[in-house]
Design an enzyme around this catalytic site. Structure first.
Site, short mmCIF file in Angstrom:
data_model
loop_
_atom_site.label_atom_id
_atom_site.label_comp_id
_atom_site.label_asym_id
_atom_site.label_seq_id
_atom_site.Cartn_x
_atom_site.Cartn_y
_atom_site.Cartn_z
N PHE A 96 -6.80 9.22 6.31
CA PHE A 96 -6.13 8.37 4.99
C PHE A 96 -6.36 6.98 5.54
O PHE A 96 -6.52 6.55 6.53
CB PHE A 96 -4.65 8.86 4.75
CG PHE A 96 -3.66 8.49 5.92
CD1 PHE A 96 -3.19 7.24 6.05
CD2 PHE A 96 -3.61 9.33 7.06
CE1 PHE A 96 -2.24 6.94 6.89
CE2 PHE A 96 -2.52 9.01 7.84
CZ PHE A 96 -1.89 7.99 7.92
N CYS A 97 -6.38 6.22 4.30
CA CYS A 97 -6.10 4.83 4.57
C CYS A 97 -4.86 4.21 3.86
O CYS A 97 -4.11 4.99 3.72
CB CYS A 97 -7.54 3.87 4.03
SG CYS A 97 -7.79 4.08 2.35
N PHE A 98 -4.85 3.04 3.22
CA PHE A 98 -3.55 2.46 2.69
C PHE A 98 -3.35 3.20 1.42
O PHE A 98 -2.10 3.79 1.23
CB PHE A 98 -3.58 1.12 2.54
CG PHE A 98 -2.13 0.63 1.97
CD1 PHE A 98 -0.91 0.82 2.74
CD2 PHE A 98 -1.93 -0.19 0.67
CE1 PHE A 98 0.21 0.35 2.18
CE2 PHE A 98 -0.98 -0.41 0.29
CZ PHE A 98 0.42 -0.21 1.13
#
Length: 363
Positions: A96-98
């Site tokens: 995941f990222c933001f």
């Protein structure tokens, strides 16, 4: 092997301790992430900063172009290798990222080009964090809580873990909750604490039945408990743990002298570990100087210094029992007894560890 799809099954991620790869920059990760998460960033802090400035000044297309220039060649190869290691070690995990957007998709694309299909969390960190905030609110509002209280040194945390459905607030905060409560390793950030608390509460809700907590104040070290949880705890039934003074002194000595010295020496080596342990004990006593009063503080400090000198000379720990006994009977017990007098209507049970465990099994 079938390709696993991207996921938005947040509850199952946390209930199953699913491994997560956080591809945000280290500075973002340090502010807060989730249990069972490793940081393997797409961009480091400086690269992210430069791309962010470019985005503001020249727009997304130029920012993406700069990002590809900064993360290229050997740098790109190293980061892909780190992602591959994680994916191979954790075939059931997700990345995941933001927001689950550009950085996640690019990481996925580069991994795929390296021969690995790896799924992402839809909505990224923001969606996971929102889910945990809402889940914690739900458990706090809907859950049934029992609170274990008792004088200092009764071993409340030990007994808590013998309860059917415990959530260890001090363990999550990595702090024992008093002026002596600091651990050798640092406390989590507030966001990390809140996320870990939400996951622990989610698991307790899933197990079912009353949730058992240890009586805590507003802060556990520097970690702040949610206001709604403190309000629920303040009206919950109390289980009062009782032990003889001699057992309490032995527990304090084990937890704050023997175990802490071992931990400091494991971290710092023999000589530096001893010095840092001594500083830990004396500093903890100094933190309650005002509440003890100057004269009593100085007397206890001399006793503690003598105990440390005896321990250094011969390994004899008995000197510590004098300051422990005095601190319990003259300071902690009167303070606790006053606080308990304000809560007497909430007491559901009082007794030793086995009596409390027996009571809990009948609930």
């Amino acid at each position: 092997m079938s390709i696993r799809p991207d996921t938005d099954q947040f509850r199952q991620i946390f209930l199953n301790d699913t491994p997560l790869m956080d591809v945000r920059a280290p500075v973002e990760y340090a502010r807060g992430s989730f249990p069972n998460t490793a940081n393997a960033p797409l961009m480091n802090d400086e690269e992210r900063h430069r791309v962010g400035i470019c985005y503001k000044e020249k727009g997304q297309e130029e920012a993406i172009r700069l990002g590809h220039q900064l993360v290229a060649g050997d740098i790109k190869a190293e980061r892909i290798e780190a992602w591959k290691r994680f994916a191979i070690q954790h075939p059931d995990g997700y990345l995941f990222c933001f927001r689950g957007g550009l950085r996640s998709r690019l990481t996925q694309q580069w991994l795929k080009e390296a021969g690995i299909d790896y799924p992402l969390v839809k909505g990224g960190y923001k969606a996971l964090r929102r889910f945990l905030i809402d889940s914690l609110d739900d458990v706090i509002q809907q859950g049934t809580f029992h609170v274990i209280s008792g004088r200092t040194g009764t071993g409340k945390t030990r007994v808590l873990h013998d309860m059917p459905n415990p959530v260890d607030l001090e363990g999550l905060a990595n702090h024992r909750g008093s002026s002596f409560g600091r651990q050798v390793t640092p406390q989590p950030s507030q966001i990390d604490f809140e996320n870990a608390l939400a996951v622990a509460m989610l698991k307790a809700q899933d197990r079912g039945g009353p949730i058992y907590l240890e009586d805590e104040g507003r802060l556990v070290g520097r970690c702040s408990l949610p206001l709604d949880l403190r309000e629920r705890m303040a009206s919950a039934p109390l289980l009062i743990l009782e032990r003889p003074l001699s057992e309490r002194i032995a527990i304090i000595r084990e937890d704050y002298v023997e175990d802490m010295l071992r931990d400091y020496r494991q971290r710092d080596g023999e000589a530096a570990g001893w010095e840092n342990f001594c500083d830990y004990l004396l500093s903890a006593l100094d933190r309650v100087r005002k509440r003890l009063g100057g004269e009593r503080h100085q007397r206890l400090r001399r006793i503690m210094e003598d105990a440390l000198a005896l321990q250094a000379e011969s390994g004899d720990l008995s000197g510590h029992e004098r300051w422990i006994k005095s601190l319990l009977t003259d300071y902690y017990d009167p303070m606790y007894d006053y606080q308990l007098s304000q809560k007497s209507g909430r007491i559901a049970m009082a007794g030793g560890p086995q009596a409390l465990a027996d009571w809990a099994t009948r609930q």
